[in-house]
Design a protein around this motif. Structure first.
Motif, mmCIF file in Angstrom:
data_model
loop_
_atom_site.group_PDB
_atom_site.id
_atom_site.type_symbol
_atom_site.label_atom_id
_atom_site.label_comp_id
_atom_site.label_asym_id
_atom_site.label_seq_id
_atom_site.Cartn_x
_atom_site.Cartn_y
_atom_site.Cartn_z
ATOM 1 N N SER A 158 0.832 -1.206 0.000
ATOM 2 C CA SER A 158 0.000 0.000 0.000
ATOM 3 C C SER A 158 0.867 1.257 0.000
ATOM 4 C CB SER A 158 -0.929 0.015 1.216
ATOM 5 O OG SER A 158 -1.821 -1.083 1.182
ATOM 6 N N ILE A 159 1.885 1.284 0.859
ATOM 7 C CA ILE A 159 2.751 2.452 0.950
ATOM 8 C C ILE A 159 3.604 2.583 -0.305
ATOM 9 C CG2 ILE A 159 4.659 3.490 2.236
ATOM 10 C CD1 ILE A 159 3.568 2.104 4.745
ATOM 11 N N GLY A 160 4.165 1.476 -0.772
ATOM 12 C CA GLY A 160 5.037 1.524 -1.934
ATOM 13 C C GLY A 160 4.337 2.000 -3.185
ATOM 14 N N ASN A 161 3.110 1.552 -3.394
ATOM 15 C CA ASN A 161 2.391 1.883 -4.621
ATOM 16 C C ASN A 161 1.694 3.238 -4.567
ATOM 17 O OD1 ASN A 161 3.081 -0.514 -5.914
ATOM 18 N ND2 ASN A 161 1.373 -1.623 -5.005
ATOM 19 N N TYR A 162 1.407 3.748 -3.362
ATOM 20 C CA TYR A 162 0.588 4.951 -3.276
ATOM 21 C C TYR A 162 1.253 6.131 -2.568
ATOM 22 C CZ TYR A 162 -3.103 1.896 -4.904
ATOM 23 O OH TYR A 162 -3.842 1.019 -5.664
ATOM 24 N N LEU A 163 2.391 5.929 -1.901
ATOM 25 C CA LEU A 163 3.050 7.029 -1.198
ATOM 26 C C LEU A 163 4.536 7.150 -1.523
ATOM 27 C CD1 LEU A 163 1.510 6.688 2.414
ATOM 28 C CD2 LEU A 163 0.851 8.313 0.631
ATOM 29 N N ALA A 164 5.240 6.023 -1.554
ATOM 30 C CA ALA A 164 6.704 6.059 -1.596
ATOM 31 C C ALA A 164 7.257 6.607 -2.907
ATOM 32 C CB ALA A 164 7.272 4.663 -1.338
ATOM 33 N N VAL A 165 6.597 6.347 -4.019
ATOM 34 C CA VAL A 165 7.134 6.795 -5.311
ATOM 35 C C VAL A 165 7.206 8.312 -5.379
ATOM 36 C CG1 VAL A 165 6.730 6.838 -7.790
ATOM 37 C CG2 VAL A 165 6.391 4.711 -6.530
ATOM 38 N N GLU A 166 6.188 8.995 -4.873
ATOM 39 C CA GLU A 166 6.201 10.463 -4.873
ATOM 40 C C GLU A 166 7.322 11.002 -3.991
ATOM 41 O OE1 GLU A 166 3.331 14.218 -3.560
ATOM 42 O OE2 GLU A 166 2.464 12.215 -3.847
ATOM 43 N N ILE A 167 7.520 10.376 -2.832
ATOM 44 C CA ILE A 167 8.600 10.803 -1.939
ATOM 45 C C ILE A 167 9.952 10.551 -2.599
ATOM 46 C CG2 ILE A 167 9.691 10.397 0.312
ATOM 47 C CD1 ILE A 167 6.848 9.510 1.284
ATOM 48 N N MET A 168 10.080 9.423 -3.277
ATOM 49 C CA MET A 168 11.318 9.096 -3.973
ATOM 50 C C MET A 168 11.640 10.144 -5.036
ATOM 51 S SD MET A 168 12.290 5.504 -5.873
ATOM 52 C CE MET A 168 10.968 5.645 -7.079
ATOM 53 N N ALA A 169 10.629 10.575 -5.794
ATOM 54 C CA ALA A 169 10.840 11.586 -6.831
ATOM 55 C C ALA A 169 11.308 12.905 -6.221
ATOM 56 C CB ALA A 169 9.556 11.787 -7.624
ATOM 57 N N ARG A 170 10.717 13.290 -5.094
ATOM 58 C CA ARG A 170 11.121 14.528 -4.422
ATOM 59 C C ARG A 170 12.550 14.426 -3.896
ATOM 60 N NH1 ARG A 170 7.812 15.436 0.359
ATOM 61 N NH2 ARG A 170 9.161 17.261 0.565
ATOM 62 N N TYR A 171 12.869 13.289 -3.324
ATOM 63 C CA TYR A 171 14.215 13.084 -2.763
ATOM 64 C C TYR A 171 15.275 13.170 -3.862
ATOM 65 C CZ TYR A 171 18.079 10.704 -0.350
ATOM 66 O OH TYR A 171 19.298 10.379 0.191
ATOM 67 N N MET A 172 15.041 12.489 -4.965
ATOM 68 C CA MET A 172 16.017 12.474 -6.057
ATOM 69 C C MET A 172 16.094 13.833 -6.744
ATOM 70 S SD MET A 172 15.146 8.659 -7.545
ATOM 71 C CE MET A 172 16.343 8.735 -8.879
ATOM 72 N N GLY A 173 14.969 14.566 -6.775
ATOM 73 C CA GLY A 173 14.989 15.889 -7.371
ATOM 74 C C GLY A 173 15.733 16.897 -6.525
ATOM 75 N N GLU A 174 15.708 16.696 -5.211
ATOM 76 C CA GLU A 174 16.363 17.631 -4.300
ATOM 77 C C GLU A 174 17.878 17.456 -4.287
ATOM 78 O OE1 GLU A 174 14.813 18.638 -0.170
ATOM 79 O OE2 GLU A 174 16.532 17.371 0.332
ATOM 80 N N GLN A 175 18.343 16.209 -4.442
ATOM 81 C CA GLN A 175 19.775 15.918 -4.339
ATOM 82 C C GLN A 175 20.298 15.436 -5.690
ATOM 83 O OE1 GLN A 175 21.130 14.115 -0.594
ATOM 84 N NE2 GLN A 175 18.980 13.709 -0.114
#
Length: 293
Positions: free
Chosen positions: A100-117
Motif C-alpha cells: 500500500s505504501i510503496g504503490n501509493y506514497l513512496a514513489v512520490e517521496i522518492m521523486a522529491r528526494y532524487m529531485g532535491e539531491q
C-alpha cells in the motif's frame, strides 16, 4: 588496529551468503583471498565466528553478536569515504515499503528526494511487511516503511502517520449505500483480503476480533489492485487501506461500507536497524516522509 575493513567485508559477505565462494564472488575476490582474509581475522583474535558444515558457513553466537557492530562500522566508513570523495551517489538509499505504501506514497517521496539531491539514487523494494522487516533487520535495506507496528529485537519502530482500513464493495452489491454494517452482516458476506504476513491483513484480523474464526474468507490475494478488481467483479467484499481506494471511490467503481463498531484505525511506521549508522540521506528521507504526511 588488528583488523582491516576488507576483513570485515569478507566476514559480513560470508554471514549473508553462508558460503565463502559466493561471498568472494560478491566482493569480486578470489576464493583463496576471501578465505585468507576470514582466517586472518579469526586467528588475530584467536576466535571462531562461524560453525563450518561442509561448504556451508553458519554464524555462531560470537559471530551473531559481532555482525551488527561490523555492519555499523562499515556503514560509517562508507559514509566517510563518500563525504571525502564528494561522490555523486552520496544520497543513495535502499528503501523497502509494504504494498500500500510503496504503490501509493513512496514513489512520490522518492521523486522529491532524487529531485532535491543531484545524483541521488533510491532503490525501492515493494513487498509485504514480514519481508521488509526481515530485510531491514538483515541490513539489506536502509529504511522500511511498513503498515502497523512490529516488535523485533533488532529494529527501532518510529511512528510515521495515521491510516485506516475501509470495507468496500461494488456499486451494484446489495449492501451498497447502506448506512452501516452489523457484525451479523460481516459474518454473512464472502471476503477478499490480503495474504497472511501483510500489515493490512494483520490489522484486518485484529479489527475483526471475536468474529475471525467464523469469517468466510473466499480469496487471499497479494496485490491491492487484484483485490479491487475482484470486488468490482462482484466476487465479494474487500478491506484495504484508505489510501489505495481514493481514485476508485472518486470514479464510483467501488463504494465504502461503514462499520463503526469495528476499529480500523492504525499507523504507518518507519522500521530502522537500531545498529545501523543513520546517514544524512536516511535522515532527510525520514524528514520528507513526515512532511508528506
Amino acid at each position: 588496529m588488528r583488523y582491516t575493513l576488507r576483513q570485515l567485508e569478507v566476514f559480513l559477505a560470508a554471514a549473508h551468503h553462508n558460503n565463502l565462494t559466493r561471498a568472494a564472488e560478491s566482493l569480486a575476490m578470489s576464493q583463496s583471498a576471501a578465505s585468507s582474509a576470514l582466517r586472518d581475522l579469526e586467528s588475530q583474535f584467536d576466535v571462531q565466528l562461524f560453525d563450518r558444515v561442509g561448504k556451508r558457513l553458519q554464524l555462531n553466537e560470537l559471530g551473531q553478536s559481532v555482525r551488527p557492530r561490523a555492519e555499523a562500522l562499515l556503514e560509517q566508513a562508507r559514509q566517510l569515504e563518500l563525504t571525502l570523495q564528494r561522490h555523486q551517489d552520496i544520497g543513495h538509499l535502499k528503501v523497502g515499503a509494504t504494498l500500500s505504501i510503496g504503490n501509493y506514497l513512496a514513489v512520490e517521496i522518492m521523486a522529491r528526494y532524487m529531485g532535491e539531491q543531484a545524483g541521488a539514487r533510491v532503490e525501492l523494494e515493494v513487498a509485504n511487511t514480514s519481508t521488509i522487516v526481515r530485510k531491514v533487520a538483515n541490513f539489506e535495506l536502509d529504511i522500511g516503511l511498513i503498515e502497523g507496528e512490529v516488535h523485533h529485537p533488532e529494529l527501532d519502530m518510529l511512528p510515521w502517520r495515521d491510516d485506516e482500513l475501509v470495507v468496500f464493495c461494488a456499486p451494484d452489491h446489495p449492501w451498497a449505500g447502506k448506512p452501516w454494517l452489523s457484525d451479523e452482516q460481516l459474518l454473512a458476506t464472502e471476503w477478499i483480503v490480503r495474504e497472511s504476513g501483510s500489515g493490512t491483513r494483520q490489522h484486518f484480523d485484529w479489527a475483526m476480533h471475536g468474529l475471525l474464526p467464523e469469517l468466510n474468507i473466499k480469496l487471499e490475494l497479494q496485490h491491492t489492485e487484484a483485490i479491487k478488481r475482484a470486488v468490482e467483479a462482484g466476487l465479494g467484499v474487500g478491506c484495504l487501506s484508505a489510501i489505495t481506494l481514493v481514485d476508485a471511490f472518486r470514479r464510483g467503481s467501488l463504494v465504502p461500507l461503514p462499520v463503526p463498531q469495528r476499529n480500523f484505525h492504525r499507523r504507518f511506521y518507519f522500521a530502522l536497524q537500531r545498529n545501523k549508522f543513520r546517514s544524512a540521506g536516511m535522515q532527510r528521507w525520514l524528514e520528507m516522509c513526515r512532511e508528506s504526511g
